[in-house]
Design an enzyme around this catalytic site. Structure first.
Site, PDB file in Angstrom:
ATOM      1  N   MET A  89       0.839  -1.212   0.000  1.00  0.00           N
ATOM      2  CA  MET A  89       0.000   0.000   0.000  1.00  0.00           C
ATOM      3  C   MET A  89       0.867   1.253   0.000  1.00  0.00           C
ATOM      4  O   MET A  89       0.831   2.051   0.932  1.00  0.00           O
ATOM      5  CB  MET A  89      -0.929  -0.012   1.213  1.00  0.00           C
ATOM      6  CG  MET A  89      -1.765  -1.262   1.324  1.00  0.00           C
ATOM      7  SD  MET A  89      -2.702  -1.591  -0.181  1.00  0.00           S
ATOM      8  CE  MET A  89      -4.129  -0.607   0.132  1.00  0.00           C
ATOM      9  N   HIS A  90       1.710   1.406  -1.008  1.00  0.00           N
ATOM     10  CA  HIS A  90       2.523   2.625  -1.143  1.00  0.00           C
ATOM     11  C   HIS A  90       2.787   2.798  -2.632  1.00  0.00           C
ATOM     12  O   HIS A  90       3.336   1.905  -3.282  1.00  0.00           O
ATOM     13  CB  HIS A  90       3.843   2.450  -0.372  1.00  0.00           C
ATOM     14  CG  HIS A  90       4.847   3.542  -0.640  1.00  0.00           C
ATOM     15  ND1 HIS A  90       4.957   4.667   0.139  1.00  0.00           N
ATOM     16  CD2 HIS A  90       5.759   3.680  -1.627  1.00  0.00           C
ATOM     17  CE1 HIS A  90       5.912   5.453  -0.355  1.00  0.00           C
ATOM     18  NE2 HIS A  90       6.412   4.878  -1.412  1.00  0.00           N
ATOM     19  N   HIS A 108      -4.016  -6.387  -8.225  1.00  0.00           N
ATOM     20  CA  HIS A 108      -5.074  -5.420  -7.879  1.00  0.00           C
ATOM     21  C   HIS A 108      -6.423  -6.140  -7.887  1.00  0.00           C
ATOM     22  O   HIS A 108      -6.723  -6.866  -8.841  1.00  0.00           O
ATOM     23  CB  HIS A 108      -5.072  -4.262  -8.888  1.00  0.00           C
ATOM     24  CG  HIS A 108      -6.054  -3.198  -8.558  1.00  0.00           C
ATOM     25  ND1 HIS A 108      -5.981  -2.456  -7.395  1.00  0.00           N
ATOM     26  CD2 HIS A 108      -7.150  -2.762  -9.211  1.00  0.00           C
ATOM     27  CE1 HIS A 108      -7.005  -1.616  -7.353  1.00  0.00           C
ATOM     28  NE2 HIS A 108      -7.721  -1.776  -8.439  1.00  0.00           N
TER      29      HIS A 108
HETATM   30  C1  GRF Z   1      -5.347  -7.896  -1.526  1.00  0.00           C
HETATM   31  O1  GRF Z   1      -6.740  -7.838  -1.797  1.00  0.00           O
HETATM   32  C2  GRF Z   1      -4.618  -7.022  -2.488  1.00  0.00           C
HETATM   33  O2  GRF Z   1      -5.085  -7.091  -3.816  1.00  0.00           O
HETATM   34  C3  GRF Z   1      -4.907  -5.673  -1.890  1.00  0.00           C
HETATM   35  O3  GRF Z   1      -4.743  -5.858  -0.498  1.00  0.00           O
HETATM   36  C4  GRF Z   1      -5.016  -7.214  -0.219  1.00  0.00           C
HETATM   37  C5  GRF Z   1      -3.752  -7.797   0.370  1.00  0.00           C
HETATM   38  O4  GRF Z   1      -4.056  -9.002   0.919  1.00  0.00           O
HETATM   39  N1  GRF Z   1      -4.007  -4.667  -2.384  1.00  0.00           N
HETATM   40  P1  GRF Z   1      -2.865  -9.862   1.580  1.00  0.00           P
HETATM   41  O5  GRF Z   1      -2.038  -8.912   2.422  1.00  0.00           O
HETATM   42  O6  GRF Z   1      -2.066 -10.444   0.457  1.00  0.00           O
HETATM   43  O7  GRF Z   1      -3.592 -10.897   2.378  1.00  0.00           O
END
Ligand code: GRF
Length: 198
Positions: A89-90, A108
Site C-alpha cells: 500500500m505505497h 489489484h
Molecule cells: C489484496 O486484496 C490485495 O489485492 C490488496 O490488499 C489485499 C492484500 O491481501 N491490495 P494480503 O495482504 O495479500 O492478504
C-alpha cells in the site's frame, strides 16, 4: 526465478506464493520480503518460511523519491528477477520503478481500468448493489507510475451474488487473487525460460 515480495498487511497472497513454491508448482525462490508496516502479519509468514525480511517504513517527513530510491537500492543487492507487489500500500515512483524496468508486477483486486486505487473490493460491492456492475475481478499487471494501470499479465473475473455479504465477496476475491498471482508468476517464469532457451 528470484522474487522479492512487497507487502503491507496479512500477506495471504505472499502465502499463496510460498505454498506454490513449496509444492514445486513454481520454479522460483522468494529471496526477500519487504513490508512498510511493522505489524504486517506477512512478515511472520515470511519468517516461518525462513525467508529474509526487511521492515522499511516510509516516514511522513521523508522525501518520497528518496524513500523509493533507497528501497530500490536495498532490493537490488538481492539480485532479484521480479518484484511482486502483493498488497503493498505505497505508490512507487519512477525512482523505484526505473531501477527494475519491466520487473515489477502488482496485484489489484479489480478488473483492468476499474476501481483504481484503494478499497477496490468494497467499491465493487457497492457498485454491484447500485446495479452498476454484474461482476468484478482481479488482475496482475506490470507496475507503471500510473496507479493500477500497466499491461495486464493475468486477470480473472469474480462473481458477486445478491445474497453475498461483503465478507463473502472478499473471501471469493482473495481466493481468486491467490490463483491469479501464482498463474501470473508461472507465466513469467515460462517466458523467462523460453527467452533463455533462444
Ligand atoms: C489484496 O486484496 C490485495 O489485492 C490488496 O490488499 C489485499 C492484500 O491481501 N491490495 P494480503 O495482504 O495479500 O492478504
Amino acid at each position: 526465478m528470484r522474487l522479492c515480495v512487497l507487502i503491507s498487511g496479512s500477506g495471504s497472497n505472499l502465502q499463496a506464493l510460498i505454498n506454490a513454491i513449496q509444492s514445486n508448482e513454481l520454479a522460483a525462490e522468494i529471496v526477500l520480503v519487504v513490508s512498510n508496516r511493522q505489524a504486517a502479519y506477512g512478515l511472520e509468514r515470511a519468517k516461518q518460511a525462513g525467508i529474509p525480511t526487511l521492515y522499511f517504513p516510509y516516514k511522513k517527513s521523508q522525501d518520497r523519491h528518496q524513500y523509493d530510491a533507497d528501497l530500490a537500492e536495498k532490493i537490488r543487492t538481492y539480485q532479484v528477477d521480479l518484484v511482486v507487489l502483493a498488497g503493498w500500500m505505497h505508490i512507487l515512483s519512477p525512482a523505484f520503478l526505473d531501477i527494475f524496468p519491466h520487473q515489477v508486477i502488482n496485484l489489484h483486486p479489480a478488473l483492468p481500468g476499474t476501481f483504481l486505487g484503494t478499497h477496490a473490493i468494497e467499491r465493487a460491492y457497492e457498485a454491484f448493489h447500485a446495479g452498476e456492475i454484474t461482476e468484478s475481478g482481479c488482475m496482475v499487471h506490470y507496475a507503471i507510475p500510473e496507479v493500477d494501470m500497466g499491461s495486464v499479465i493475468q486477470q480473472a473475473t469474480v462473481p458477486i451474488f445478491p445474497e453475498d455479504t461483503l465478507a463473502d465477496f472478499e473471501a471469493r476475491m482473495h481466493t481468486t487473487e491467490h490463483q491469479t498471482l501464482v498463474a501470473a508468476v508461472q507465466q513469467l517464469i515460462e517466458e523467462q525460460t523460453k527467452k533463455a532457451a533462444r
